[in-house]
Design an enzyme around this catalytic site. Structure first.
Site, PDB file in Angstrom:
ATOM      1  N   LYS A  31      44.419 -68.821  -4.052  1.00  0.00           N
ATOM      2  CA  LYS A  31      45.275 -68.713  -5.751  1.00  0.00           C
ATOM      3  C   LYS A  31      44.226 -68.615  -6.558  1.00  0.00           C
ATOM      4  O   LYS A  31      43.227 -69.102  -6.784  1.00  0.00           O
ATOM      5  CB  LYS A  31      46.094 -68.781  -6.194  1.00  0.00           C
ATOM      6  CG  LYS A  31      47.059 -68.740  -6.851  1.00  0.00           C
ATOM      7  CD  LYS A  31      48.475 -68.074  -6.127  1.00  0.00           C
ATOM      8  CE  LYS A  31      49.488 -67.420  -7.329  1.00  0.00           C
ATOM      9  NZ  LYS A  31      50.996 -66.749  -6.646  1.00  0.00           N
ATOM     10  N   GLY A  71      65.110 -66.752 -15.654  1.00  0.00           N
ATOM     11  CA  GLY A  71      63.365 -65.333 -15.718  1.00  0.00           C
ATOM     12  C   GLY A  71      64.257 -64.281 -15.481  1.00  0.00           C
ATOM     13  O   GLY A  71      64.414 -64.410 -13.617  1.00  0.00           O
ATOM     14  N   VAL A  72      64.082 -63.066 -15.762  1.00  0.00           N
ATOM     15  CA  VAL A  72      64.420 -62.474 -15.301  1.00  0.00           C
ATOM     16  C   VAL A  72      63.361 -61.191 -15.470  1.00  0.00           C
ATOM     17  O   VAL A  72      63.931 -59.936 -15.893  1.00  0.00           O
ATOM     18  CB  VAL A  72      65.922 -61.344 -16.057  1.00  0.00           C
ATOM     19  CG1 VAL A  72      67.106 -62.136 -15.036  1.00  0.00           C
ATOM     20  CG2 VAL A  72      66.015 -61.554 -17.013  1.00  0.00           C
ATOM     21  N   GLY A  73      62.240 -61.553 -15.541  1.00  0.00           N
ATOM     22  CA  GLY A  73      61.204 -60.262 -14.945  1.00  0.00           C
ATOM     23  C   GLY A  73      60.715 -59.105 -14.011  1.00  0.00           C
ATOM     24  O   GLY A  73      62.152 -58.725 -13.228  1.00  0.00           O
ATOM     25  N   LYS A  74      59.529 -59.349 -13.260  1.00  0.00           N
ATOM     26  CA  LYS A  74      59.301 -58.736 -12.215  1.00  0.00           C
ATOM     27  C   LYS A  74      60.420 -58.664 -10.862  1.00  0.00           C
ATOM     28  O   LYS A  74      60.958 -58.381  -9.754  1.00  0.00           O
ATOM     29  CB  LYS A  74      58.000 -58.949 -11.770  1.00  0.00           C
ATOM     30  CG  LYS A  74      56.451 -58.216 -13.162  1.00  0.00           C
ATOM     31  CD  LYS A  74      55.608 -58.134 -11.917  1.00  0.00           C
ATOM     32  CE  LYS A  74      54.876 -59.630 -12.408  1.00  0.00           C
ATOM     33  NZ  LYS A  74      53.932 -59.535 -11.720  1.00  0.00           N
ATOM     34  N   VAL A  75      60.703 -60.625 -10.558  1.00  0.00           N
ATOM     35  CA  VAL A  75      62.112 -60.513  -9.566  1.00  0.00           C
ATOM     36  C   VAL A  75      62.821 -61.070 -10.183  1.00  0.00           C
ATOM     37  O   VAL A  75      64.112 -60.538  -9.314  1.00  0.00           O
ATOM     38  CB  VAL A  75      60.994 -61.487  -8.805  1.00  0.00           C
ATOM     39  CG1 VAL A  75      62.185 -62.289  -7.685  1.00  0.00           C
ATOM     40  CG2 VAL A  75      59.679 -61.404  -8.112  1.00  0.00           C
ATOM     41  N   GLY A  76      63.410 -61.695 -10.853  1.00  0.00           N
ATOM     42  CA  GLY A  76      64.538 -62.029 -11.154  1.00  0.00           C
ATOM     43  C   GLY A  76      65.399 -60.995 -11.652  1.00  0.00           C
ATOM     44  O   GLY A  76      67.075 -61.068 -11.512  1.00  0.00           O
ATOM     45  N   HIS A  77      64.861 -59.529 -12.067  1.00  0.00           N
ATOM     46  CA  HIS A  77      65.955 -58.606 -12.074  1.00  0.00           C
ATOM     47  C   HIS A  77      66.467 -57.964 -11.600  1.00  0.00           C
ATOM     48  O   HIS A  77      67.369 -57.628 -11.664  1.00  0.00           O
ATOM     49  CB  HIS A  77      64.900 -57.499 -13.506  1.00  0.00           C
ATOM     50  CG  HIS A  77      64.602 -56.303 -13.099  1.00  0.00           C
ATOM     51  ND1 HIS A  77      63.359 -56.548 -12.450  1.00  0.00           N
ATOM     52  CD2 HIS A  77      64.841 -55.368 -12.690  1.00  0.00           C
ATOM     53  CE1 HIS A  77      62.720 -55.566 -12.318  1.00  0.00           C
ATOM     54  NE2 HIS A  77      64.076 -55.537 -12.465  1.00  0.00           N
TER      55      HIS A  77
END
Length: 372
Positions: free
Chosen positions: A100, A200-206
């Site tokens: 990482k 968290g509804v960003g890249k993955v959450g949404h």
């Protein structure tokens, strides 16, 4: 451009848990093979690349771009995230170890083409021991830039020979983990009629919202960014919004809690007020410290290990190295359902929390690779 070894990181103050050097070398975490601190004064780049293991193959993991409170915090994050990638890649059946990288700074303020190109040169300096991809704060367009200075970059756009946004299969894999959790706990692999809270509804959450609504779930969301909330609500006005994570985890009748932002969501402070019966989300390193997994089990909360259920993205970027095929990747990501069920079964048979069962299975595969 200069490279500094981890031994240059100053030790933690007296009375702390030992700091970054303790994290790097403590035997219970298996140690890390290599940690590189990267600095390019011309572009302002400050980054950390951590290679935890190459037992199964070149280390693979994303690049996080974040405004850390200190350099020590950034190194610790890279160490924890890279270790998690070793376990994630092992249980995803990939021929990759774990690595990482983190870039220090607010991406909205300091991210430039020059900085990304400099970062790519550091990745190239490792000669293929580390393969990078997207993570929080980095996107497909960023990986296209990084790839201009090294060949060990995935998560690129289709126009540049890549597979595009890995969030698609990350969300799909988390959904499979939720289905497995429902099967194990309620005897039916569906979230229909269940209330699911997503932090968290960003890249993955949404994208996870989409899967859940299609499956008939009731969805409650929260996010520190109002634009992310607005994006979901514009398309899905039936989704309920909680003011913050604190309110979300206390929601009455919550069946599933999905942490999909940064790590440490499951802590001594959050567990006593968590109403959900299942925790299954996309965030990495959800357990704030060792022992939280036992506290979850003691409270009767089923925890789907984060690095198992969020492996869809790394399955996608790994496939990119061999000629990307979306259908092939989706088939592999669908197996997260079976892997999660197997972990729950192992946990029950051994009388241990699912997180410990997942660790045992991953460590077994890495140990077998070292002996081969």
């Amino acid at each position: 451009m200069g490279v500094t070894t981890v031994t240059d990181v100053r030790p933690a103050p007296a009375g702390t848990d030992g700091g970054v050097l303790h994290t790097l070398f403590r035997s219970e975490q298996g140690g890390h093979e290599q940690v590189v601190l990267c600095q390019d004064r011309a572009s302002g780049l400050k980054a950390v690349i951590a290679v935890h293991s190459t037992a199964l193959g070149p280390a693979l993991g994303g690049t996080r771009f974040h405004a850390y409170a200190s350099e020590e915090e950034a190194v610790l994050d890279a160490l924890n995230l890279s270790r998690g990638m070793s376990y994630k890649n092992a249980l995803a059946g990939l021929d990759h170890g774990g690595g990482k990288a983190v870039i220090i700074g607010d991406p909205d303020l300091v991210k430039t083409e020059e900085l990304l190109l400099a970062y790519g040169r550091f990745v190239a300096s490792l000669g293929g021991r580390y393969v990078t991809a997207c993570d929080v704060g980095t996107y497909v367009a960023d990986m296209d830039v990084v790839a201009r200075t090294n060949e060990w970059t995935t998560g690129r756009s289709p126009a540049n020979g890549g597979a595009g946004d890995s969030s698609v299969l990350t969300a799909y894999g988390v959904f499979q983990g939720m289905r497995a959790s429902a099967q194990h706990l309620w005897g039916d692999p569906t979230l229909r009629g269940r209330k699911v809270g997503i932090a968290g509804v960003g890249k993955v959450g949404h994208l996870l919202v989409e899967h859940l609504l299609q499956d008939g779930a009731e969805v409650v969301i929260t996010d520190v960014r109002s634009d992310c909330i607005d994006r979901v609500r514009t398309v899905h006005p039936q989704v309920t919004v909680a003011a913050d994570t604190e309110e979300l985890i206390r929601t009455e009748g919550l069946d599933v809690y999905a942490p999909c932002a940064l790590g440490g969501a499951l802590s001594d402070e959050s567990l006593p007020v968590l109403t959900a019966k299942v925790v299954c989300g996309a965030a990495n390193n959800q357990l704030a410290h060792p022992g939280v997994e036992k506290d979850l089990s003691d409270r009767g909360i089923l925890y789907a290990p984060d690095y198992v259920v969020n492996a869809g993205g790394v399955i996608q970027v790994a496939d990119e190295l061999h000629g990307f095929d979306f259908d092939r990747c989706k088939t592999k990501a669908a197996r997260i359902f079976d892997t999660t069920l197997a972990i729950f079964a192992r946990a029950k048979a051994d009388g241990i929390p699912p997180a410990a069962a997942a660790d045992r299975l991953a460590e077994q595969r890495m140990a077998e690779a070292r002996r081969a």
